[in-house]
Enzyme design. Sequence first.
Site, PDB file in Angstrom:
ATOM      1  N   GLY A  49       0.836  -1.183   0.000  1.00  0.00           N
ATOM      2  CA  GLY A  49       0.000   0.000   0.000  1.00  0.00           C
ATOM      3  C   GLY A  49       0.876   1.240   0.000  1.00  0.00           C
ATOM      4  O   GLY A  49       2.040   1.192   0.409  1.00  0.00           O
ATOM      5  N   GLN A  54       2.710   9.994   1.534  1.00  0.00           N
ATOM      6  CA  GLN A  54       4.004   9.313   1.625  1.00  0.00           C
ATOM      7  C   GLN A  54       4.918   9.674   0.459  1.00  0.00           C
ATOM      8  O   GLN A  54       6.124   9.484   0.537  1.00  0.00           O
ATOM      9  CB  GLN A  54       3.816   7.796   1.654  1.00  0.00           C
ATOM     10  CG  GLN A  54       3.184   7.288   2.925  1.00  0.00           C
ATOM     11  CD  GLN A  54       3.081   5.786   2.876  1.00  0.00           C
ATOM     12  OE1 GLN A  54       2.099   5.242   2.385  1.00  0.00           O
ATOM     13  NE2 GLN A  54       4.105   5.114   3.383  1.00  0.00           N
ATOM     14  N   CYS A 103       6.030  -0.138   7.338  1.00  0.00           N
ATOM     15  CA  CYS A 103       5.627   1.024   6.544  1.00  0.00           C
ATOM     16  C   CYS A 103       6.824   1.526   5.743  1.00  0.00           C
ATOM     17  O   CYS A 103       7.939   1.604   6.282  1.00  0.00           O
ATOM     18  CB  CYS A 103       5.114   2.122   7.481  1.00  0.00           C
ATOM     19  SG  CYS A 103       4.517   3.600   6.645  1.00  0.00           S
ATOM     20  N   LEU A 104       6.583   1.870   4.497  1.00  0.00           N
ATOM     21  CA  LEU A 104       7.659   2.415   3.671  1.00  0.00           C
ATOM     22  C   LEU A 104       8.175   3.737   4.221  1.00  0.00           C
ATOM     23  O   LEU A 104       9.322   4.112   3.955  1.00  0.00           O
ATOM     24  CB  LEU A 104       7.180   2.595   2.230  1.00  0.00           C
ATOM     25  CG  LEU A 104       6.748   1.317   1.509  1.00  0.00           C
ATOM     26  CD1 LEU A 104       6.282   1.629   0.092  1.00  0.00           C
ATOM     27  CD2 LEU A 104       7.852   0.283   1.506  1.00  0.00           C
ATOM     28  N   HIS A 145      -4.472   1.197   7.786  1.00  0.00           N
ATOM     29  CA  HIS A 145      -3.098   1.706   7.832  1.00  0.00           C
ATOM     30  C   HIS A 145      -2.901   2.787   6.764  1.00  0.00           C
ATOM     31  O   HIS A 145      -2.404   3.878   7.058  1.00  0.00           O
ATOM     32  CB  HIS A 145      -2.110   0.552   7.610  1.00  0.00           C
ATOM     33  CG  HIS A 145      -0.686   0.967   7.503  1.00  0.00           C
ATOM     34  ND1 HIS A 145       0.243   0.666   8.467  1.00  0.00           N
ATOM     35  CD2 HIS A 145      -0.014   1.657   6.546  1.00  0.00           C
ATOM     36  CE1 HIS A 145       1.427   1.163   8.111  1.00  0.00           C
ATOM     37  NE2 HIS A 145       1.286   1.761   6.944  1.00  0.00           N
ATOM     38  N   GLU A 146      -3.293   2.487   5.535  1.00  0.00           N
ATOM     39  CA  GLU A 146      -3.106   3.455   4.446  1.00  0.00           C
ATOM     40  C   GLU A 146      -3.970   4.702   4.632  1.00  0.00           C
ATOM     41  O   GLU A 146      -3.510   5.816   4.395  1.00  0.00           O
ATOM     42  CB  GLU A 146      -3.387   2.807   3.090  1.00  0.00           C
ATOM     43  CG  GLU A 146      -2.379   1.748   2.698  1.00  0.00           C
ATOM     44  CD  GLU A 146      -0.927   2.195   2.791  1.00  0.00           C
ATOM     45  OE1 GLU A 146      -0.618   3.378   2.501  1.00  0.00           O
ATOM     46  OE2 GLU A 146      -0.091   1.361   3.178  1.00  0.00           O
ATOM     47  N   HIS A 149      -2.710   7.421   6.965  1.00  0.00           N
ATOM     48  CA  HIS A 149      -1.780   8.383   6.363  1.00  0.00           C
ATOM     49  C   HIS A 149      -2.525   9.619   5.856  1.00  0.00           C
ATOM     50  O   HIS A 149      -1.985  10.727   5.885  1.00  0.00           O
ATOM     51  CB  HIS A 149      -1.031   7.759   5.181  1.00  0.00           C
ATOM     52  CG  HIS A 149       0.084   6.850   5.575  1.00  0.00           C
ATOM     53  ND1 HIS A 149       1.196   7.271   6.260  1.00  0.00           N
ATOM     54  CD2 HIS A 149       0.265   5.526   5.353  1.00  0.00           C
ATOM     55  CE1 HIS A 149       2.023   6.251   6.450  1.00  0.00           C
ATOM     56  NE2 HIS A 149       1.464   5.169   5.921  1.00  0.00           N
TER      57      HIS A 149
END
Length: 186
Positions: A49, A54, A103-104, A145-146, A149
């Site tokens: 994701g 991000q 997470c990225l 989670h996404e 953000h």
Amino acid sequence: MAILKVARMGHPILRRAAEPVSSKEIMKPEFQRFIDDMIETMHEYDGIGLAAPQVHRSIRVSVIEIQDNNPRYPDKKNSGLHVFINPEVTILSKEMGTYWEGCLSVPGLRGLVARPNKIKVKYFDRDAKPQEILGEGFLATVLQHEFDHLDGKLYVDKLVDSSKFVFEQEFDKYWLPNAEDTELDD
């Protein structure tokens, strides 16, 4: 298409609430190219994701694709590729699930997080058409989670226990052998 630079924890854009996207904006070629760039960036970093903040755009857009054999989440079921624009989440269950999230934007770390186990999401797809999806278990976690953000939140804000916030190498060595994703009763 292009690989976009990923903002890391500490960058102010990750703590800002993102702006909605107008239906007129969705159909613009530049916006469609941005979606393609997000997808390519997610794939480049083996993510499942990615949210627009991000990659330094404070707009309410996320892409999600859980692929079979993803090296970061090898045992998770394929979800297909989804583009979420202006998502709205409704929690459908008090039952909670815990998963070791990564997470990225928080590279090299994992943390145990509890989230509602069943949700419904209303959103617009990349063709500006209204859609709805039900998410359960791991998919519900990925969606939440996404979308966090988009509200300026990171998974580290929701850790079950700070002692379960670890580097990925230590996770693989000490936690993974016994790490089972679980459902928690409320």
